[in-house]
Structures are given as C-alpha cells and as structure tokens.
Design a protein around this motif. Sequence first.
Motif, PDB file in Angstrom:
ATOM      1  N   LYS A  55       0.852  -1.177   0.000  1.00  9.65           N
ATOM      2  CA  LYS A  55       0.000   0.000   0.000  1.00  9.65           C
ATOM      3  C   LYS A  55       0.895   1.238   0.000  1.00  9.65           C
ATOM      4  O   LYS A  55       1.951   1.239   0.629  1.00  9.65           O
ATOM      5  CB  LYS A  55      -0.897   0.009   1.239  1.00  9.65           C
ATOM      6  CG  LYS A  55      -1.968  -1.071   1.244  1.00  9.65           C
ATOM      7  CD  LYS A  55      -2.854  -0.937   2.477  1.00  9.65           C
ATOM      8  CE  LYS A  55      -3.949  -1.995   2.476  1.00  9.65           C
ATOM      9  NZ  LYS A  55      -4.820  -1.885   3.675  1.00  9.65           N
ATOM     10  N   PRO A  56       0.516   2.294  -0.709  1.00 14.07           N
ATOM     11  CA  PRO A  56       1.349   3.501  -0.765  1.00 14.07           C
ATOM     12  C   PRO A  56       1.603   4.084   0.624  1.00 14.07           C
ATOM     13  O   PRO A  56       0.759   4.003   1.518  1.00 14.07           O
ATOM     14  CB  PRO A  56       0.515   4.464  -1.618  1.00 14.07           C
ATOM     15  CG  PRO A  56      -0.379   3.585  -2.424  1.00 14.07           C
ATOM     16  CD  PRO A  56      -0.700   2.425  -1.536  1.00 14.07           C
ATOM     17  N   SER A  57       2.774   4.652   0.787  1.00 17.64           N
ATOM     18  CA  SER A  57       3.135   5.353   2.012  1.00 17.64           C
ATOM     19  C   SER A  57       3.556   6.770   1.650  1.00 17.64           C
ATOM     20  O   SER A  57       3.684   7.114   0.464  1.00 17.64           O
ATOM     21  CB  SER A  57       4.272   4.626   2.741  1.00 17.64           C
ATOM     22  OG  SER A  57       3.841   3.378   3.253  1.00 17.64           O
ATOM     23  N   TYR A  58       3.801   7.592   2.677  1.00 19.58           N
ATOM     24  CA  TYR A  58       4.162   8.988   2.441  1.00 19.58           C
ATOM     25  C   TYR A  58       5.356   9.390   3.296  1.00 19.58           C
ATOM     26  O   TYR A  58       5.505   8.950   4.441  1.00 19.58           O
ATOM     27  CB  TYR A  58       2.980   9.910   2.750  1.00 19.58           C
ATOM     28  CG  TYR A  58       1.842   9.765   1.771  1.00 19.58           C
ATOM     29  CD1 TYR A  58       1.783  10.549   0.622  1.00 19.58           C
ATOM     30  CD2 TYR A  58       0.842   8.816   1.983  1.00 19.58           C
ATOM     31  CE1 TYR A  58       0.749  10.401  -0.292  1.00 19.58           C
ATOM     32  CE2 TYR A  58      -0.195   8.658   1.071  1.00 19.58           C
ATOM     33  CZ  TYR A  58      -0.238   9.456  -0.066  1.00 19.58           C
ATOM     34  OH  TYR A  58      -1.252   9.304  -0.975  1.00 19.58           O
ATOM     35  N   LEU A  59       6.193  10.227   2.714  1.00 19.61           N
ATOM     36  CA  LEU A  59       7.346  10.820   3.398  1.00 19.61           C
ATOM     37  C   LEU A  59       7.092  12.314   3.502  1.00 19.61           C
ATOM     38  O   LEU A  59       6.821  12.974   2.495  1.00 19.61           O
ATOM     39  CB  LEU A  59       8.624  10.550   2.591  1.00 19.61           C
ATOM     40  CG  LEU A  59       9.904  11.246   3.051  1.00 19.61           C
ATOM     41  CD1 LEU A  59      10.338  10.731   4.421  1.00 19.61           C
ATOM     42  CD2 LEU A  59      11.026  11.027   2.021  1.00 19.61           C
ATOM     43  N   PHE A  60       7.183  12.849   4.723  1.00 19.13           N
ATOM     44  CA  PHE A  60       6.887  14.266   4.943  1.00 19.13           C
ATOM     45  C   PHE A  60       8.035  14.934   5.685  1.00 19.13           C
ATOM     46  O   PHE A  60       8.544  14.410   6.676  1.00 19.13           O
ATOM     47  CB  PHE A  60       5.595  14.414   5.757  1.00 19.13           C
ATOM     48  CG  PHE A  60       5.190  15.842   6.015  1.00 19.13           C
ATOM     49  CD1 PHE A  60       4.744  16.653   4.978  1.00 19.13           C
ATOM     50  CD2 PHE A  60       5.257  16.382   7.290  1.00 19.13           C
ATOM     51  CE1 PHE A  60       4.375  17.973   5.204  1.00 19.13           C
ATOM     52  CE2 PHE A  60       4.887  17.697   7.537  1.00 19.13           C
ATOM     53  CZ  PHE A  60       4.446  18.495   6.487  1.00 19.13           C
ATOM     54  N   GLY A  61       8.456  16.100   5.193  1.00 17.15           N
ATOM     55  CA  GLY A  61       9.528  16.856   5.828  1.00 17.15           C
ATOM     56  C   GLY A  61       8.986  17.824   6.864  1.00 17.15           C
ATOM     57  O   GLY A  61       8.039  18.565   6.593  1.00 17.15           O
ATOM     58  N   THR A  62       9.579  17.823   8.041  1.00 17.46           N
ATOM     59  CA  THR A  62       9.104  18.667   9.134  1.00 17.46           C
ATOM     60  C   THR A  62      10.119  19.745   9.493  1.00 17.46           C
ATOM     61  O   THR A  62      11.271  19.713   9.071  1.00 17.46           O
ATOM     62  CB  THR A  62       8.844  17.832  10.402  1.00 17.46           C
ATOM     63  OG1 THR A  62      10.103  17.344  10.905  1.00 17.46           O
ATOM     64  CG2 THR A  62       7.922  16.662  10.113  1.00 17.46           C
ATOM     65  N   MET A  63       9.668  20.704  10.294  1.00 18.33           N
ATOM     66  CA  MET A  63      10.553  21.585  11.047  1.00 18.33           C
ATOM     67  C   MET A  63      10.270  21.299  12.509  1.00 18.33           C
ATOM     68  O   MET A  63       9.110  21.165  12.907  1.00 18.33           O
ATOM     69  CB  MET A  63      10.292  23.063  10.740  1.00 18.33           C
ATOM     70  CG  MET A  63      10.947  23.561   9.474  1.00 18.33           C
ATOM     71  SD  MET A  63      10.803  25.365   9.278  1.00 18.33           S
ATOM     72  CE  MET A  63      11.962  25.938  10.527  1.00 18.33           C
TER      73      MET A  63
END
Length: 354
Positions: free
Chosen positions: A90-98
């Motif tokens: 199943k698709p996953s997501y990568l998210f950049g944070t501060m």
Amino acid sequence: MKRVIAIADRAALVSLKLLAALNVLFFLSFLVVLLLAGRAHAGVPNCVGTDLLTALEKNDPAAFKKVETEAAAVPNGKGLLWKLEKPGEKPSYLFGTMHMTDTRVTTLPAAAQKAYDGAGTIVIETTDAMDKAKMMAAMASEPGLMMFTDNTTLSSLLSPDDAAALNKGLDARGIPPATVAKMKPWILSAMMALPACEVARQSAGEPVLDVRLAADAKASGKDVEGLETAVDQLRAMASLPLEFHMKSLVETMKLGDKVNDVNETMIVLYQRGEIGMFWPLFRAVLPDTADDKAGYAAFEQTMIISRNKVMAAHAGPILAKGNVFMAVGAMHLPGPEGLVEDFRKAGYTVTVVN
C-alpha cells in the motif's frame, strides 16, 4: 592547561551552526524545557523577524537570481510531501518537518493532513522524545555526551573576549552562566538558536510538530515507530570536532536578535516547500569561507547523509507493511543522498505531492 579556542569576530560559521541547530532542535525540545522552565516570560514574546529572501530580491536582484538557480539544481529540493509506491505494498508517504511549535509549521498542508489521517502507522525520527522520563534516562546513560565530566568548562575553551560574549548572551536570555558552565557546546548552541518566543512556547509545554504528530497518532490508536534513538543523535553530534562546536556556539551568541530573521526565513521557505533553497540563500546573505565549506561537508556527512542511510534502512521493514506516514526533518529529504533518492534506490517510485 587546556588549549584556548580563539574565534575571530565574524559570522563565517552562521550557516553551519544554524543547520546544526535545525537538526537538533527537535531532539532538544525537552531539554530546553528542563533548562528554561521558570525562566520564560509570563507571556509569549513577540519574535518579529525579517524574511531575508524577500530582502535579497529587493536589494540585490542578481544575487537573488543566483540563489534561485542554485536551489533549482538541488535534486528533490522542492516539496514537503512525497508518495512512496512499490508493487505489492500500500502507498506510504514521506513528509519533511521543522522541529518547531510555530503554528505555521504545526498546521499541516491539506494533502499532508489527508495522508496523515489515512495512515495506519506514523514514523518519526525518535520516539524517545515522546517520553520525558525516557529522554532523561537516555541522556543519563552517557553523561559525557551532554556535559564535560572532567575539569573542562565552556569558558576554559574560549578566549576572554569570546567568554564575555557568551556570558552576555546568556544574561540576555536570563540564564546564569554558572548553570551551563559544564554543558557541551552543541547543547547550548541549539538552545540559543531558538527565538525567545519558541523557547517560551516549548517551556509552556507546546509540542514541536513531530511530537504532536506522534502523540496524536498514539492517542487515536495508530502505531508509532522511531528510526533512531536519542543516544544515536547525541553520539552523532558529539562525534564532530569540539572546535567546530565552540565556533558555532560563539557565532550563535553574536547573531543576537538576527536569529529571528533566520528563523522567519526558514519558516517562509518551509511553507513554500523550498527546502533546496535554504543553503543557497544563507550562503548569499551570510559570509562564507573555505573553512566553512570544509566544516559543512563534515557536518553534512555526519548529521545528514550518514543518518539518512540509517533511517532508510530502519524504515524498510516498516514501509513494507504499507500505509505509513513518515515524518522527519525536511533537510533529510533533498539532495543526491537525501531520503527521496535513498528510497528510490530501495525500489520505490517516489513522487512529490505538493
């Protein structure tokens, strides 16, 4: 007698220390609360900063254009949310944070919020940061990573002028110099790179973005995983030369209220997803030398590239389960050895969402 590290009165290592601060702010959030609890102002100070990119565009269009060109050349330098797809998963997501509490940071873009809400597993850099007791235990397990355990003090490693600058900066923050005399310089640098309003919010208990995402996920019954430990992060920072850290500390102090400008600029760029523009911009508006480049290369290898490889390896089995929302510091995403490329090398199709 220990060698005194003399530091010239210049801002040559501003970019280095800011990147160092950016990468440890999240890890140090509970430490900042510990050190500054009771010292914060009754209300949250108003930290007014200037967007350095807008100022550069107005005052030096040619330099601004150069920054844009350099940023455009950074692989995967634009975008905070990336979709990871692989056949059979199943698709996953990568998210950049501060790693901050500012509402402009903690309010997720609509697409990221949708991906987060739909995920079954939330991944952050270290789950140690969710538990203050666990964080303190990790710090206590290797006290030499945080404090000088011999007769060394911060002032013993500084020239008289730099020691005076350090004490002046501490006094301005309401921190008695004696209370941090034995603290390792990277801890204090990270704390001093925070705007006063950010310190006040964290002291009042407001969570940085990553902790909020993990805590909300845990409360809603989602699985929460970490990619490294608090000690891993401390060991990485401690492995860099002491002279590098001492320079960063003094230059952070000399930055003074300009830290508000730098943080404002980073938030503006972050909101736009222009992660690849961070360093081209700061190289343009802040002095740079050959020494900076060598120091930055060592920092990048230790605190970004090497950690990227560890994160990617540890994320593999978690991502294989599918439907994951992975939130890590945005500086880990771009570049030829960033996480976006690392996951492509691992067989994922990685596409920017916003």
